[in-house]
Design an enzyme around this catalytic site. Structure first.
Site, PDB file in Angstrom:
ATOM      1  N   ARG A  76    -122.809  49.191  62.719  1.00  0.00           N
ATOM      2  CA  ARG A  76    -123.826  48.150  62.911  1.00  0.00           C
ATOM      3  C   ARG A  76    -123.772  47.047  61.849  1.00  0.00           C
ATOM      4  O   ARG A  76    -124.761  46.366  61.602  1.00  0.00           O
ATOM      5  CB  ARG A  76    -125.235  48.752  62.966  1.00  0.00           C
ATOM      6  CG  ARG A  76    -125.472  49.656  64.167  1.00  0.00           C
ATOM      7  CD  ARG A  76    -126.935  49.979  64.334  1.00  0.00           C
ATOM      8  NE  ARG A  76    -127.160  50.738  65.546  1.00  0.00           N
ATOM      9  CZ  ARG A  76    -127.189  52.062  65.607  1.00  0.00           C
ATOM     10  NH1 ARG A  76    -127.005  52.762  64.504  1.00  0.00           N
ATOM     11  NH2 ARG A  76    -127.411  52.684  66.740  1.00  0.00           N
ATOM     12  N   LYS A 132    -118.847  32.828  62.829  1.00  0.00           N
ATOM     13  CA  LYS A 132    -118.445  33.159  64.195  1.00  0.00           C
ATOM     14  C   LYS A 132    -117.257  34.121  64.159  1.00  0.00           C
ATOM     15  O   LYS A 132    -116.266  33.883  63.468  1.00  0.00           O
ATOM     16  CB  LYS A 132    -118.046  31.900  64.964  1.00  0.00           C
ATOM     17  CG  LYS A 132    -119.217  31.118  65.525  1.00  0.00           C
ATOM     18  CD  LYS A 132    -118.709  30.018  66.446  1.00  0.00           C
ATOM     19  CE  LYS A 132    -119.859  29.258  67.086  1.00  0.00           C
ATOM     20  NZ  LYS A 132    -119.361  28.202  68.011  1.00  0.00           N
ATOM     21  N   GLU A 160    -108.535  20.253  62.700  1.00  0.00           N
ATOM     22  CA  GLU A 160    -109.934  20.605  62.464  1.00  0.00           C
ATOM     23  C   GLU A 160    -110.530  19.799  61.309  1.00  0.00           C
ATOM     24  O   GLU A 160    -111.734  19.623  61.227  1.00  0.00           O
ATOM     25  CB  GLU A 160    -110.067  22.099  62.181  1.00  0.00           C
ATOM     26  CG  GLU A 160    -109.726  22.998  63.365  1.00  0.00           C
ATOM     27  CD  GLU A 160    -110.809  23.000  64.447  1.00  0.00           C
ATOM     28  OE1 GLU A 160    -111.878  22.401  64.219  1.00  0.00           O
ATOM     29  OE2 GLU A 160    -110.572  23.603  65.508  1.00  0.00           O
ATOM     30  N   LYS A 204    -118.972  21.078  57.701  1.00  0.00           N
ATOM     31  CA  LYS A 204    -119.297  22.210  58.572  1.00  0.00           C
ATOM     32  C   LYS A 204    -120.500  22.977  58.053  1.00  0.00           C
ATOM     33  O   LYS A 204    -121.351  23.421  58.832  1.00  0.00           O
ATOM     34  CB  LYS A 204    -118.096  23.140  58.716  1.00  0.00           C
ATOM     35  CG  LYS A 204    -118.377  24.277  59.689  1.00  0.00           C
ATOM     36  CD  LYS A 204    -117.141  25.024  60.119  1.00  0.00           C
ATOM     37  CE  LYS A 204    -117.487  26.048  61.202  1.00  0.00           C
ATOM     38  NZ  LYS A 204    -116.306  26.808  61.663  1.00  0.00           N
ATOM     39  N   GLU A 238    -126.048  28.301  66.920  1.00  0.00           N
ATOM     40  CA  GLU A 238    -125.770  27.385  68.029  1.00  0.00           C
ATOM     41  C   GLU A 238    -126.839  27.508  69.121  1.00  0.00           C
ATOM     42  O   GLU A 238    -126.539  27.681  70.298  1.00  0.00           O
ATOM     43  CB  GLU A 238    -124.377  27.652  68.605  1.00  0.00           C
ATOM     44  CG  GLU A 238    -123.810  26.450  69.368  1.00  0.00           C
ATOM     45  CD  GLU A 238    -122.332  26.600  69.697  1.00  0.00           C
ATOM     46  OE1 GLU A 238    -121.952  26.204  70.809  1.00  0.00           O
ATOM     47  OE2 GLU A 238    -121.581  27.111  68.843  1.00  0.00           O
ATOM     48  N   ARG A 268    -124.870  22.779  66.150  1.00  0.00           N
ATOM     49  CA  ARG A 268    -123.573  23.385  65.879  1.00  0.00           C
ATOM     50  C   ARG A 268    -122.583  23.158  67.015  1.00  0.00           C
ATOM     51  O   ARG A 268    -121.371  23.196  66.814  1.00  0.00           O
ATOM     52  CB  ARG A 268    -123.754  24.880  65.629  1.00  0.00           C
ATOM     53  CG  ARG A 268    -122.475  25.572  65.183  1.00  0.00           C
ATOM     54  CD  ARG A 268    -122.721  26.947  64.633  1.00  0.00           C
ATOM     55  NE  ARG A 268    -121.473  27.554  64.195  1.00  0.00           N
ATOM     56  CZ  ARG A 268    -121.386  28.645  63.446  1.00  0.00           C
ATOM     57  NH1 ARG A 268    -122.483  29.252  63.050  1.00  0.00           N
ATOM     58  NH2 ARG A 268    -120.217  29.129  63.095  1.00  0.00           N
ATOM     59  N   ASN A 328    -117.593  21.689  68.539  1.00  0.00           N
ATOM     60  CA  ASN A 328    -116.684  21.931  69.662  1.00  0.00           C
ATOM     61  C   ASN A 328    -116.009  20.656  70.158  1.00  0.00           C
ATOM     62  O   ASN A 328    -115.376  20.677  71.226  1.00  0.00           O
ATOM     63  CB  ASN A 328    -117.442  22.593  70.813  1.00  0.00           C
ATOM     64  CG  ASN A 328    -117.901  23.997  70.465  1.00  0.00           C
ATOM     65  OD1 ASN A 328    -117.144  24.784  69.914  1.00  0.00           O
ATOM     66  ND2 ASN A 328    -119.161  24.298  70.758  1.00  0.00           N
ATOM     67  N   HIS A 348    -112.736  20.852  71.972  1.00  0.00           N
ATOM     68  CA  HIS A 348    -112.450  22.257  72.266  1.00  0.00           C
ATOM     69  C   HIS A 348    -112.529  22.593  73.751  1.00  0.00           C
ATOM     70  O   HIS A 348    -111.856  23.521  74.200  1.00  0.00           O
ATOM     71  CB  HIS A 348    -113.397  23.161  71.469  1.00  0.00           C
ATOM     72  CG  HIS A 348    -113.026  23.292  70.028  1.00  0.00           C
ATOM     73  ND1 HIS A 348    -112.938  22.216  69.181  1.00  0.00           N
ATOM     74  CD2 HIS A 348    -112.694  24.381  69.293  1.00  0.00           C
ATOM     75  CE1 HIS A 348    -112.586  22.641  67.974  1.00  0.00           C
ATOM     76  NE2 HIS A 348    -112.428  23.936  68.020  1.00  0.00           N
TER      77      HIS A 348
END
Length: 558
Positions: free
Chosen positions: A309, A331, A373, A415, A425, A432, A436, A439
């Site tokens: 967990r 992420k 990026e 970022k 997000e 956030r 993308n 992307h």
């Protein structure tokens, strides 16, 4: 006066010192007092000896304090004295051998000073302490045995010092020169702090961080046990240095190695990693350290998020792409046959160690992919940064270390700002999701061509141009902005347009991949578009017809 900036011999104190005191640590006999006095004289700074200050305050010797009150009470007083000394003007401070062993004192030194460990071999220390009767820890036992025990116990903690100087039997003046040279040559890593609702951590950027991993991680991890997850390409390049760095600070570690490449981001590999974590008897306070690019970081992070967990997690990204993007923000995830990163979790690391020295081992193609990026950050919300990229992008992909470090810091800072405002997000617009940009197109290209055929950064690079051209087609930005983006992407050697892929692509097929993207909402295509460079926004309802028309214009079939 705090921050004396002139040395008596005509040098300048390094700017990074910025008024911070200099603290010498090490075992008894290391020469902290004699070297400290000489170092202070050369720097034009006051010298203080912590033991002398303690004796002055207590009105008795260190030995008497030990006898009357015991070591625990002595350490409490020592902690207070050192805190007071470092809170004042800039000084050179020599400390007792046990001072650095106290976690609170180490934290004070990290905040207010630069620490230098004078590391000596046992024979040198024995010669220097011979006949000394004022050392409480030496009384009543063989000095060699005492020092050996102290070295085993203390060296892993001393290794957390900012600078390590190996001292031999040279004269005090020669050793002082050695210490001064090390101080002037030192380049501390830069730190960027992320304060999120669920966690706070530092992104540390600089050279040589992998070798110093143990020293940097010891203050932030709950236990000195770790499992390193890496891949077969990265392991021979950087794993030995990481394991040495961990061992220097007495970390117990083992390694899990996975195949390199995007194909490792799948359920089967994830299951293998989790099985090895559990078979090795991992505990909830043991850390998972991801050593590698974005694939390893995403895979290891997902394993850390879900095993027991949630396990402490550290990112040690070794590619430019992972240093500026996937390692920051929490992420994690793996791919499925339905699309990219469709299984995952938000799991923030305890620290990110972005060692820019690792970038020297990257092929040019990987550097360019990572750069996509970086430039993305400027296109989203910082037009001045995009202009910086236009000026310095060639140096970044060309291997200029200073340019790379600046680019990593600036991209990570951007970022961090975005993630801090929308960690999971969840904002319905912008937030956030802005990260993308490019992307939706990029992920569709990766899915169509096969993961690993086109590098993620290469797919994003094409996606950036397509996103701006779609914005121009919809009347949101000028055509010149779109062409400026495409020109810059091409100038650094990245694929900028679909025809460069030399593949027959179907517009309808690419759109079908977009429909399976996790950013879909209510069945509608979602894109990050732009009203100009540095002015991106999310659009939740882009007409399919407009996307298909653009793709056909770019050379796709129906």
């Amino acid at each position: 006066m705090r921050g004396n900036t002139a040395l008596k011999e005509g040098w300048s104190l390094p700017d990074w010192l910025d008024g911070r005191s200099i603290v010498l640590v090490g075992l008894m006999g290391a020469g902290k007092t004699s070297i400290g006095r000489r170092l202070a004289a050369r720097l034009g700074l006051p010298f203080r000896d912590a033991d002398a200050e303690i004796e002055l305050a207590a009105g008795c010797t260190i030995a008497e304090l030990f006898t009357r009150f015991g070591e625990r009470e002595f350490r409490d007083g020592e902690r207070r004295v050192i805190r007071r000394l470092l809170a004042g003007d800039q000084i050179v401070l020599a400390t007792g051998g046990g001072a650095f062993m106290d976690a609170e004192t180490r934290a004070t030194m990290r905040r207010d000073a630069v620490s230098i460990w004078l590391r000596c071999r046992l024979p040198t220390l024995l010669r220097r302490v011979a006949g000394r009767t004022h050392r409480p820890l030496l009384n009543g036992d063989d000095p060699a045995q005492v020092l050996e025990r102290l070295m085993v116990a203390r060296h892993p903690i001393y290794a957390e010092a900012d600078i390590i100087v190996d001292c031999g039997d040279d004269s005090p003046d020669a050793t002082t020169t050695q210490v001064l040279d090390a101080l002037l040559a030192h380049r501390p890593p830069r730190r960027l702090s992320l304060a999120l609702s669920s966690a706070s951590y530092d992104v540390v950027v600089g050279e040589g961080l992998i070798e110093r991993a143990g020293a940097l991680l010891a203050p932030v991890l709950p236990q000195k046990r770790a499992v390193v997850v890496t891949d077969a390409t990265v392991a021979p390049l950087h794993l030995p240095a990481l394991l040495r760095g961990l061992e220097a600070c007495a970390f117990e570690s083992r390694t899990i190695t996975v195949p390199p490449g995007e194909t490792s981001k799948k359920l089967a590999t994830y299951e293998t990693v989790v099985d090895q974590l559990l078979e090795g008897g991992i505990e909830r306070r043991s850390a998972v350290i991801a050593l590698g690019g974005g694939v390893v970081g995403d895979l290891a992070g997902f394993a850390a998020a879900t095993t027991l967990r949630g396990l402490p997690f550290v990112q040690v990204p070794t590619t430019l792409l992972s240093q500026v993007d996937s390692s920051v923000g929490g992420k994690t995830g793996i791919n499925t046959r339905h699309g990219k990163n469709l299984l995952g979790a938000f799991h923030q690391p305890h620290m990110v160690l972005a060692d820019t020295g690792a970038l020297a081992t990257l092929p040019l193609r990987e550097l360019r992919a990572g750069y996509a990026e970086i430039v993305k950050a400027g296109l989203i919300g910082d037009a001045a940064f995009f202009a910086w990229c236009e000026q310095h992008g060639g140096a970044v992909v060309g291997g200029n270390r200073a340019a790379q470090a600046d680019a990593v810091m600036r991209a990570c800072a951007f970022k961090a700002q975005v993630v801090g405002d929308d960690e999971r997000e969840e904002k319905p617009n912008d937030g956030r999701a802005l990260l993308n940009l490019g992307h939706t197109f990029g992920h569709a290209l990766e899915a169509e061509l096969g993961y690993g055929t086109l590098l993620h950064g290469e797919a994003v690079a094409i996606g950036l141009g397509l996103a701006f051209r779609l914005s121009a087609r919809l009347g949101l930005c000028s055509g010149e902005d779109a062409e400026r983006v495409v020109r810059h992407v091409a100038a650094v050697g990245l694929p900028a347009e679909l025809h460069q892929l030399n593949r027959r692509l179907s517009a309808e097929t690419l759109v079908s991949h977009m429909r399976r993207d996790k950013k879909m909402r209510d069945g509608r295509l979602t894109f990050v578009l732009a009203r100009g460079i540095g002015r991106a926004f999310t659009e939740r309802d882009v007409a399919t017809e407009a996307v298909v028309a653009l793709l056909r214009e770019e050379g796709c079939t129906a």
